[in-house]
Scaffold this motif. Structure first.
Motif, PDB file in Angstrom:
ATOM      1  N   GLU A 118      18.344 -25.859  33.856  1.00  0.00           N
ATOM      2  CA  GLU A 118      17.052 -25.778  34.717  1.00  0.00           C
ATOM      3  C   GLU A 118      16.497 -27.777  34.080  1.00  0.00           C
ATOM      4  O   GLU A 118      16.448 -28.167  35.598  1.00  0.00           O
ATOM      5  CB  GLU A 118      16.450 -25.204  34.113  1.00  0.00           C
ATOM      6  N   ALA A 119      17.029 -27.896  33.248  1.00  0.00           N
ATOM      7  CA  ALA A 119      16.509 -29.593  33.280  1.00  0.00           C
ATOM      8  C   ALA A 119      17.340 -30.127  34.001  1.00  0.00           C
ATOM      9  O   ALA A 119      16.574 -30.798  34.861  1.00  0.00           O
ATOM     10  CB  ALA A 119      16.378 -29.821  31.517  1.00  0.00           C
ATOM     11  N   ILE A 122      16.581 -30.024  37.851  1.00  0.00           N
ATOM     12  CA  ILE A 122      15.220 -30.911  38.139  1.00  0.00           C
ATOM     13  C   ILE A 122      15.438 -32.224  38.097  1.00  0.00           C
ATOM     14  O   ILE A 122      14.753 -32.499  38.528  1.00  0.00           O
ATOM     15  CB  ILE A 122      13.621 -30.028  36.617  1.00  0.00           C
ATOM     16  N   ASP A 126      15.445 -35.304  41.526  1.00  0.00           N
ATOM     17  CA  ASP A 126      14.885 -35.963  40.582  1.00  0.00           C
ATOM     18  C   ASP A 126      15.313 -37.769  41.271  1.00  0.00           C
ATOM     19  O   ASP A 126      15.335 -38.627  41.797  1.00  0.00           O
ATOM     20  CB  ASP A 126      14.290 -36.154  39.011  1.00  0.00           C
TER      21      ASP A 126
ATOM     22  N   HIS B  94       7.697 -34.601  35.033  1.00  0.00           N
ATOM     23  CA  HIS B  94       8.491 -33.744  34.755  1.00  0.00           C
ATOM     24  C   HIS B  94       9.179 -33.351  33.153  1.00  0.00           C
ATOM     25  O   HIS B  94       9.819 -32.879  33.422  1.00  0.00           O
ATOM     26  CB  HIS B  94       9.741 -34.469  35.506  1.00  0.00           C
ATOM     27  N   LEU B  97       7.615 -31.104  32.042  1.00  0.00           N
ATOM     28  CA  LEU B  97       8.420 -29.598  31.398  1.00  0.00           C
ATOM     29  C   LEU B  97       9.031 -28.345  30.753  1.00  0.00           C
ATOM     30  O   LEU B  97       9.687 -28.981  30.218  1.00  0.00           O
ATOM     31  CB  LEU B  97       9.004 -29.473  33.001  1.00  0.00           C
ATOM     32  N   ALA B  99      10.717 -26.663  30.852  1.00  0.00           N
ATOM     33  CA  ALA B  99      12.809 -26.989  30.750  1.00  0.00           C
ATOM     34  C   ALA B  99      13.324 -28.499  30.690  1.00  0.00           C
ATOM     35  O   ALA B  99      14.493 -28.387  29.737  1.00  0.00           O
ATOM     36  CB  ALA B  99      13.334 -26.458  32.470  1.00  0.00           C
ATOM     37  N   MET B 100      12.037 -29.018  30.460  1.00  0.00           N
ATOM     38  CA  MET B 100      12.994 -30.398  29.747  1.00  0.00           C
ATOM     39  C   MET B 100      11.836 -30.507  28.474  1.00  0.00           C
ATOM     40  O   MET B 100      12.321 -30.117  27.505  1.00  0.00           O
ATOM     41  CB  MET B 100      11.745 -31.686  30.404  1.00  0.00           C
TER      42      MET B 100
END
Lengths: 305, 305
Positions: A118-119, A122, A126, B94, B97, B99-100
């Motif tokens: 998922e990261a 994202i 970005d 972001h 988040l 996931a991060m």
């Protein structure tokens, strides 16, 4: 243009129509997403997985065709075509995320967050957005044209269009306005049509078209975007997973707003034909030169590709 | 410049140093994030929650100060200052988040995905990136300058810098290269220093500075970014949650690479002072006019603000 006329000509296939542009575009896309210093190998791989996935390349093909229709060269328009595809690719990666549409498959392949994580998904999005603007700002000539492309794409990809449309689409089933058909059209004008409209318009911009032609191209693209979305809804409604390659009848399951759900399938089909005729009429003043754009639009309506 | 000199002058406070620029900047930021047609109210609210949160505004203040140092006007530089802050704001949303970095608090307030929801937080970031480029492309004059700003910011925010650094930072504890200090520096050069460097450089660009000055400004900003990161690590290492307002000693808990963990606190402190001296020396050829930038850098090192 009547429905009969729309269906009269024996249309060339998508492959025939795009045979000149597609190989040049794919090479430019490959080069634009080549690994670069400072980008970790895994992120680079995920970017290429997302961007180089097989696809129709509708937006860049529309852009390159519009450039040709306006007398411009394909080569000069390629960076803009790459930029719109990168924005489109990012929007798919983020839309598929668990917190958004939560899709595991896209065109039969695992989505980016499933294939990687998922990261990374994202971060792929970005990275793709600034890459689109980097390419416009460094590769489009002259500077006035490059800047106009940046302005137009930034607006189309922003909170008032692409992102705002996605936000309302996600909230779709719960926050309806007075007229649900108007609300649905507003979502699709922003989420789908804005990117198709800016693609066609950028083709005109890089070819140096005047303001009236740019307006016509933009309106054509916007209408084409609505036609695209209505036929997408119809395909989903009829449950043709082979054609869709994603979601199946998921929209219905989620109770999402769609044209067939609101209007019925027949009325949705008629609406698509009607908007398609309006789209084609936008281009009539451009003369026979605009025929390739109308052919692409017909293919979107008929979905024979 | 020696360590003694660095610590000699009685420094003005952050508030004093930025008193001319900050109110103008906050007004420009407020205007840039005003609700716009097509943007759902909730998304608009989340964008403003993320962007208008109280903050030091280090990047825009560096940009505006660099513009002033190079003889430019604050007003002409404001759109560029807004653009770098929007990119910075998106990166925080972001990064926080689940996931991060999975942070619930930032500067004592709930993070965007906690205050709103995860989809909205993703969309806030997705909207802020094109908004930054829209502002550069529409508000910076002349066109050559606007385009140079787009190019520089796109590169700094891209896969080779900001996003690549974040990807390696996330993978930090598991994928070390031969020399962990070099690996750590490489992460911070991309994740933190690139945005500080581009901020200082854009200030020079909008003020019409020549290539040698731009190089010096960029190197100054890059070194300042490293100093910023080392002092950040040190604050976290010493566990000063009041100063940090986030994370506490989370980096240690997660086994993340940090300067104090690799070098020890004292050697990290010495390294920061050393890089700070190198940063200041970059600006010496610019003469006394560059003093405001050095003062800002001193405040970053001392973190008295």
């Amino acid at each position: 243009m009547s429905n009969a006329e729309l269906n009269a000509a024996p249309d060339p296939s998508w492959t025939e129509l795009v045979s000149a542009e597609l190989p040049l575009f794919e090479a430019a896309l490959d080069e634009a997403t080549a690994p670069r210093p400072g980008c970790p190998a895994r992120l680079s791989e995920a970017i290429r997985y997302a961007v180089l996935a097989p696809g129709k390349r509708l937006r860049p093909i529309l852009l390159l065709t519009a450039a040709r229709v306006c007398g411009g060269s394909i080569e000069a328009a390629l960076p803009a075509a790459v930029a719109v595809e990168l924005i489109h690719a990012y929007s798919l990666v983020h839309d598929d995320l668990p917190a958004m549409d939560d899709d595991d498959l896209r065109r039969g392949r695992p989505t980016v967050h499933v294939q990687f994580d998922e990261a990374t998904a994202i971060l792929v999005g970005d990275a793709l957005i600034p890459l689109a603007f980097e390419i416009l700002a460094t590769r489009i000539q002259p500077e006035t044209t490059a800047l106009a492309c940046c302005r137009e794409l930034a607006t189309a990809a922003g909170a008032g269009r692409l992102v705002g449309g996605q936000a309302d689409d996600l909230a779709g089933s719960v926050s309806c306005e007075a007229d649900p058909v108007e609300h649905l059209e507003s979502i699709h004008l922003r989420k789908t049509a804005a990117m198709l409209a800016v693609s066609v318009k950028l083709g005109g911009i890089v070819a140096g078209a005047g303001p009236e032609t740019l307006d016509r191209l933009e309106r054509f693209g916007r209408d084409l975007g609505l036609v695209f979305q209505i036929t997408d809804d119809l395909l989903d409604f009829r449950g043709d997973p082979a054609k869709m390659g994603k979601r199946g009848a998921k929209d219905q399951r989620l109770g999402k707003l769609t044209y067939p759900a609101l209007l019925g399938a027949d009325a949705s089909q008629r609406l698509a034909v009607e908007i398609m005729a309006r789209a084609a009429s936008q281009l009539e003043p451009l003369g026979p030169a605009s025929e390739p754009l109308v052919q692409l639009a017909r293919l979107v309506l008929s979905r024979v590709h």
